[in-house]
Design a protein around this motif. Structure first.
Motif, PDB file in Angstrom:
ATOM      1  N   TYR A   1       0.822  -1.214   0.000  1.00  0.00           N
ATOM      2  CA  TYR A   1       0.000   0.000   0.000  1.00  0.00           C
ATOM      3  C   TYR A   1       0.854   1.262   0.000  1.00  0.00           C
ATOM      4  CZ  TYR A   1      -3.882   3.111   1.241  1.00  0.00           C
ATOM      5  OH  TYR A   1      -4.824   4.113   1.242  1.00  0.00           O
TER       6      TYR A   1
ATOM      7  N   VAL B   1       1.550   2.671  -3.377  1.00  0.00           N
ATOM      8  CA  VAL B   1       0.407   3.133  -4.181  1.00  0.00           C
ATOM      9  C   VAL B   1       0.311   4.653  -4.099  1.00  0.00           C
ATOM     10  CG1 VAL B   1      -2.082   3.007  -4.523  1.00  0.00           C
ATOM     11  CG2 VAL B   1      -0.811   0.972  -3.774  1.00  0.00           C
TER      12      VAL B   1
ATOM     13  N   ILE C   1      -4.228   6.727  -7.189  1.00  0.00           N
ATOM     14  CA  ILE C   1      -4.677   5.342  -7.290  1.00  0.00           C
ATOM     15  C   ILE C   1      -5.420   4.933  -6.014  1.00  0.00           C
ATOM     16  CG2 ILE C   1      -3.968   2.938  -7.602  1.00  0.00           C
ATOM     17  CD1 ILE C   1      -3.609   4.623 -10.101  1.00  0.00           C
ATOM     18  N   ARG C   2      -4.992   5.430  -4.857  1.00  0.00           N
ATOM     19  CA  ARG C   2      -5.671   5.092  -3.599  1.00  0.00           C
ATOM     20  C   ARG C   2      -7.129   5.559  -3.617  1.00  0.00           C
ATOM     21  NH1 ARG C   2      -1.178   6.722   1.062  1.00  0.00           N
ATOM     22  NH2 ARG C   2       0.427   5.220   0.409  1.00  0.00           N
TER      23      ARG C   2
ATOM     24  N   ARG D   1     -10.538   2.774  -5.033  1.00  0.00           N
ATOM     25  CA  ARG D   1     -10.352   1.670  -4.088  1.00  0.00           C
ATOM     26  C   ARG D   1     -10.233   0.312  -4.784  1.00  0.00           C
ATOM     27  NH1 ARG D   1     -14.421   1.370   0.891  1.00  0.00           N
ATOM     28  NH2 ARG D   1     -13.349   3.361   1.232  1.00  0.00           N
TER      29      ARG D   1
ATOM     30  N   CYS E   1      -6.949   0.035  -6.602  1.00  0.00           N
ATOM     31  CA  CYS E   1      -5.893  -0.058  -5.586  1.00  0.00           C
ATOM     32  C   CYS E   1      -5.768  -1.493  -5.056  1.00  0.00           C
ATOM     33  CB  CYS E   1      -6.200   0.896  -4.440  1.00  0.00           C
ATOM     34  SG  CYS E   1      -4.986   0.872  -3.100  1.00  0.00           S
TER      35      CYS E   1
END
Length: 363
Positions: A41, A44, A48-49, A52, A55
């Motif tokens: 994570y 990322v 992109i986060r 969801r 991601c």
């Protein structure tokens, strides 16, 4: 195991539209390879986060494992791959709405100078439809135009065979993986195309030809061609889905007229009423694609070659100026048969009509 092809297969598993996802990943990571290498994570990006689902999929190792299995099968089956960012990807297809991100294929991709015509029609078709399709595609292929169709039974099959018999280039767009021969009755056609043309699919090898795949693959058939020829189709034929795709992409629509009492021709006749180009000869299609100049009235040496006895007899009498009503008495054929023969001769490009509707011999 890493390769560019593996990464592009992985992109197709992240969601749709794959092209937009790929562009987003390149914007955020600089390359698809760097996006593929994301493990946690913390790697990322903020953009992109905010997506969801993407991601989650970006970090999902099971998706990469699935891509690896597909890639292994590609290698095992000898399937070739291209993708939308490569120069060999068909240009006309690249410009449609939602082009396939990856194409799996056997054979040779069309070069930049190849003009393609998409040909569609019903699986359930008449003897007239089968003959018209074969003759149209044979003659169109003789003029250097490639034929694109879906290798279904019926009209599709006759389109491919007509092109192949003319030593032309044909593309079969499948609703399953490129290694899946469907329907099996077209096995001989499949191998002829694989050897001399292109077997193409957006679905990876091993994919079964599921029902919902076929409407989606029709956009590819429509997108590859400069125009779309509908040879025989009922009103509810799947061919009409391809027509809608072609119209949306601005392609010229050509339609072969049929018997007004036949359900097989309802779709074609309705297209003509709606403004499609009427195709009573392959010359209509070539002219519509701006590949040849207008027709010339002629009676050249050898123009009867390739016709059966009845066709040659009727064509020769028309060339000599004999009226349709007199052809019956001179040949012993009934009027219905003479009309059927003249229609076939128009499709073959032997006969044409002047602006008054009178038949004449053409080249």
């Amino acid at each position: 195991m890493y390769s560019d092809n593996l990464v592009h297969i992985w992109i197709t598993l992240l969601g749709r539209p794959a092209n937009k996802i790929a562009s987003l990943l390149v914007e955020n990571y600089g390359s698809l390879r760097e996006a593929y290498l994301v493990k946690s994570y913390t790697d990322v990006t903020c953009e992109i986060r905010n997506n969801r689902l993407l991601c989650q999929r970006l970090m999902d190792e099971s998706i990469k494992d699935r891509a690896a299995r597909i890639y292994e099968r590609v290698l095992e089956k000898g399937v070739k791959i291209t993708h939308v960012f490569r120069e060999d990807y068909p240009e006309d297809l690249k410009n449609i709405f939602d082009p396939p991100f990856v194409l799996y294929y056997y054979g040779k991709l069309p070069d930049k100078n190849t003009t393609l015509l998409s040909v569609v029609g019903s699986r359930k078709c008449s003897a007239y439809g089968r003959k018209v399709t074969y003759d149209m595609c044979f003659n169109i292929a003789k003029h250097g135009v490639g034929i694109v169709s879906g290798m279904a039974k019926g009209i599709d099959a006759r389109a491919h065979v007509g092109c192949l018999d003319a030593n032309g280039y044909t593309i079969a767009v499948l609703g399953g993986g490129p290694d899946n021969i469907y329907p099996l009755e077209n096995e001989v056609i499949y191998y002829r195309i694989k050897e001399n043309g292109l077997v193409l699919s957006e679905y990876p090898p091993g994919t079964m030809p599921l029902k919902h795949h076929f409407p989606a693959r029709n956009r590819i058939i429509a997108g590859l061609g400069k125009g779309l020829l509908v040879c025989e189709a009922g009103k509810k034929s799947g061919a009409m889905i391809t027509v809608n795709f072609a119209i949306n992409e601005g392609r010229d629509i050509f339609s072969v007229p049929g018997n007004i009492d036949s359900s097989y021709s309802e779709g074609c006749n309705s297209l003509i009423k709606a403004g499609a180009c009427i195709a009573t000869s392959f010359i209509d299609v070539l002219e519509g694609l701006n590949l040849i100049e207008g027709r010339k009235i002629a009676g050249t040496v050898g123009w009867l070659n390739g016709l059966d006895k009845e066709e040659a007899m009727v064509a020769d009498l028309i060339y000599k100026g004999v009226k349709i009503e007199d052809i019956c008495s001179k040949t012993g054929l009934d009027s219905a048969r003479v009309v059927a023969i003249t229609t076939i001769l128009e499709v073959k490009g032997i006969l044409g009509r002047d602006r008054h509707g009178n038949l004449h011999v053409v080249i």
